[in-house]
Design an enzyme around this catalytic site. Sequence first.
Site, PDB file in Angstrom:
ATOM      1  N   CYS A  59     -24.020  23.437  67.601  1.00 52.88           N
ATOM      2  CA  CYS A  59     -24.196  23.614  66.158  1.00 52.88           C
ATOM      3  C   CYS A  59     -25.598  24.174  65.938  1.00 52.88           C
ATOM      4  CB  CYS A  59     -24.078  22.288  65.423  1.00 52.88           C
ATOM      5  SG  CYS A  59     -22.558  21.439  65.790  1.00 52.88           S
TER       6      CYS A  59
ATOM      7  N   GLY B 228     -25.153  17.896  68.855  1.00 56.85           N
ATOM      8  CA  GLY B 228     -25.018  17.131  70.095  1.00 56.85           C
ATOM      9  C   GLY B 228     -23.834  16.188  69.990  1.00 56.85           C
TER      10      GLY B 228
ATOM     11  N   ARG C 156     -24.004  29.825  66.883  1.00 59.43           N
ATOM     12  CA  ARG C 156     -23.938  28.512  67.568  1.00 59.43           C
ATOM     13  C   ARG C 156     -22.780  27.665  67.088  1.00 59.43           C
ATOM     14  NH1 ARG C 156     -28.377  27.055  70.268  1.00 59.43           N
ATOM     15  NH2 ARG C 156     -27.845  24.865  70.036  1.00 59.43           N
TER      16      ARG C 156
ATOM     17  N   HIS D  64      -0.027  37.652  97.320  1.00 62.18           N
ATOM     18  CA  HIS D  64       0.202  36.196  97.400  1.00 62.18           C
ATOM     19  C   HIS D  64       0.651  35.652  96.048  1.00 62.18           C
ATOM     20  CE1 HIS D  64      -1.539  36.228 101.422  1.00 62.18           C
ATOM     21  NE2 HIS D  64      -2.455  37.037 100.927  1.00 62.18           N
TER      22      HIS D  64
ATOM     23  N   TRP E 115     -19.951  23.425  64.807  1.00 59.84           N
ATOM     24  CA  TRP E 115     -18.841  23.729  65.717  1.00 59.84           C
ATOM     25  C   TRP E 115     -18.279  22.378  66.104  1.00 59.84           C
ATOM     26  CZ3 TRP E 115     -17.497  23.496  71.105  1.00 59.84           C
ATOM     27  CH2 TRP E 115     -16.424  24.322  71.448  1.00 59.84           C
TER      28      TRP E 115
ATOM     29  N   LYS F 113     -21.637  30.111  71.030  1.00 58.06           N
ATOM     30  CA  LYS F 113     -22.532  30.789  71.964  1.00 58.06           C
ATOM     31  C   LYS F 113     -23.046  29.862  73.049  1.00 58.06           C
ATOM     32  CE  LYS F 113     -24.866  34.068  73.786  1.00 58.06           C
ATOM     33  NZ  LYS F 113     -24.136  35.030  74.635  1.00 58.06           N
TER      34      LYS F 113
ATOM     35  N   GLU G  97     -11.763  36.939  75.964  1.00 54.57           N
ATOM     36  CA  GLU G  97     -12.476  36.086  74.996  1.00 54.57           C
ATOM     37  C   GLU G  97     -12.766  36.805  73.685  1.00 54.57           C
ATOM     38  OE1 GLU G  97     -16.404  34.677  75.920  1.00 54.57           O
ATOM     39  OE2 GLU G  97     -16.871  36.430  77.102  1.00 54.57           O
TER      40      GLU G  97
ATOM     41  N   GLU H 126     -15.273  38.824  85.717  1.00 49.68           N
ATOM     42  CA  GLU H 126     -16.084  38.996  84.499  1.00 49.68           C
ATOM     43  C   GLU H 126     -15.419  39.969  83.530  1.00 49.68           C
ATOM     44  OE1 GLU H 126     -18.283  37.518  83.055  1.00 49.68           O
ATOM     45  OE2 GLU H 126     -19.124  38.952  81.642  1.00 49.68           O
TER      46      GLU H 126
HETATM   47  C1  AGP Z   1     -19.289  34.386  78.401  1.00 50.71           C
HETATM   48  O1  AGP Z   1     -19.032  35.592  77.700  1.00 50.71           O
HETATM   49  C2  AGP Z   1     -19.163  33.163  77.525  1.00 50.71           C
HETATM   50  N1  AGP Z   1     -19.923  33.255  76.343  1.00 50.71           N
HETATM   51  C3  AGP Z   1     -19.387  31.878  78.293  1.00 50.71           C
HETATM   52  O2  AGP Z   1     -18.551  31.874  79.417  1.00 50.71           O
HETATM   53  C4  AGP Z   1     -20.833  31.640  78.799  1.00 50.71           C
HETATM   54  O3  AGP Z   1     -21.140  32.562  79.813  1.00 50.71           O
HETATM   55  C5  AGP Z   1     -20.912  30.219  79.367  1.00 50.71           C
HETATM   56  O4  AGP Z   1     -20.649  29.323  78.306  1.00 50.71           O
HETATM   57  C6  AGP Z   1     -22.269  29.880  79.994  1.00 50.71           C
HETATM   58  O5  AGP Z   1     -23.257  29.915  79.005  1.00 50.71           O
HETATM   59  P1  AGP Z   1     -24.806  29.846  79.487  1.00 50.71           P
HETATM   60  O6  AGP Z   1     -25.056  31.059  80.315  1.00 50.71           O
HETATM   61  O7  AGP Z   1     -25.591  29.835  78.210  1.00 50.71           O
HETATM   62  O8  AGP Z   1     -24.973  28.576  80.278  1.00 50.71           O
END
Ligand code: AGP
Length: 611
Positions: free
Chosen positions: A2, A101, A27, A507, A74, A606, A491, A484
Amino acid sequence: MCGIVGYIGDKSPVEVIMAGLHRLEYRGYDSAGVAVVGAGKLDCVKSLGKLKELDRKLEEHPLHGNLGIGHTRWATHGAPSEVNSHPHFDKAKEIAVVHNGIIENYQELRAALQAEGVQFRSQTDTETIAHLVRKYYQGDLFAAVKRALQDVEGAYAIGVICKDEPEVLVAARHGSPLIVGLGENEAFIASDVPAIMKYTRKVLYIDNGQVCRITRDGYKIEDIHGNPVQLEVKTVDWDDAAAEKEGYPHFMLKEIHQQANVIRNTLRGRVHEGSDEVNLPDMNISVEELKGCEKIVIVACGTAWHAGMVGKYLIEKFAKVPVELDLASEYRYRDPIVPPHTIMIPVSQSGETADTLEAIRIAKTRGAKVASIVNVVGSSVARESHGVIYQHAGPEIGVASTKAYTSQCTAFALFTIWLAEVRGVMGKAQAREMIAHLREIPEKIQWILDNQEDIKRCAADPKYRDAQSALYLGRGYNFPSALEGALKLKEISYIHAEGYAAGEMKHGPIALVTNELPVVCVAVNGDTYDKMVSNIQEIRARSGIVLSVATVGNEAIRPHSEDVFYVPECFEPFSPIVVAVPLQLFAYYVAANRGCDVDQPRNLAKSVTVE
Ligand code: AGP
């Protein structure tokens, strides 16, 4: 997870707080609220949905005063709703709290408070904090918050205000990010720097277990038991525009286009023209520790974990140190063995990912030396590691990680060269050559950014844009590229996409191949090229739609592919840094063409600062 913002001073708290919350919307954005103390009253406006809903409601119901707190949510406890949105209050609505949190013992606290006659309005864990502060309040909000937090277990960054103390803003953190901004006769709190950069660059990074009493002309910091704490005032060097879109329709597209410069910034000060040495002083790992290292553990989540896989391949190939790669969320629960002389390298853009933080804590208690690759200066991961490689990628606002990924891969390349040289398994000539390859990467990325026609065309093509699912395949260094690329597409466009090691096709996944399945195949020049072409032919034989990523000049791959994205010739071990860019752009344009909310995809935030 958040975003919180607070303000005390002569400006309109609502104006400052809302501007800040908009900068933190990445966030979390399912609901929001603001509370203000003024003219002997504590008043509040909340809304479900994105911040623009709250803006509208504040127009109808303005709040006036000199002290306020705000929150963009969030959801973690309690579904997104107005009643569950923050701020939360004590019974008399004279104390307000915003929180980022998770309070892990909130059920026990709630039950105990209810046994004392407290009635709860919401389903949230946060509301327990408001009632606890009230329970201990005897005319001193700072003291009441410290006492309340002694009962609390879990992660929090909080802002607290009280109707009867219109000049005092109290803030505290444990496990979730929080900064204090210091202005002229005014002060701020925020979850992250972009929220307050337009007002001040002087910040305090509050640390775990610390509580701050803030007035417009000063502050006091203590731990929850009242022991004084001194913190150094830091100066933020991000320019304000860095957190703006700079003319791009989305932060994500802006950040993709920043990558040539981002890689230059990641390299800056660490390698020099013609040099054969890498300089990573902040890693805080001695030559003896590097030479004696018998195992490296890389832990991360999501995109950062994909960068970690690139790091594993590089370190084992060139530095000859065994590398274990773990998802942080798995590592923390599997009772990992940490042999002597282990170095852990956590990877995290935000530096606040809960699982990654917990993995660090476990490894440290078992004797590992921890040196993290992280983007946010002063973040929890940075502060809880023994050393860091800061990515210097600047704020990444788009929820889908792009420049952070390529920057993390570059950081691993730097670390690999440094480690290999120190351990004597790489000579000066090879180091110089690899550093030269690294320094060429930005111009290769720029070439891709300047030649996007094929990518844009394909992203508008219904066979890709309207696909129900997609497969991404790669081998070796570009197996993580496939993972990736698939994550980017799924996403932000919500098309189901799966990354796979190309060698695994037979496989199982080959059963998925039809004339409606796009299969993105990373087939750049390198050791695994011929094998990739074989896989491509197997897919074409089953009418699969092959979209190849290949090296400029390779015309032989065209007959085997429906479409080709070209990238410049590249030193294969570093090719994931370059290959990522067309796959980011492809995912972006497909998602934009599908009308998706590219910067704030549904259900995502994020920074995943809770489990
Ligand atoms: C990736 O596009 C996502 N936003 C997510 O997987 C992100 O990489 C993951 O939450 C890790 O975040 P961080 O690098 O801030 O730890």
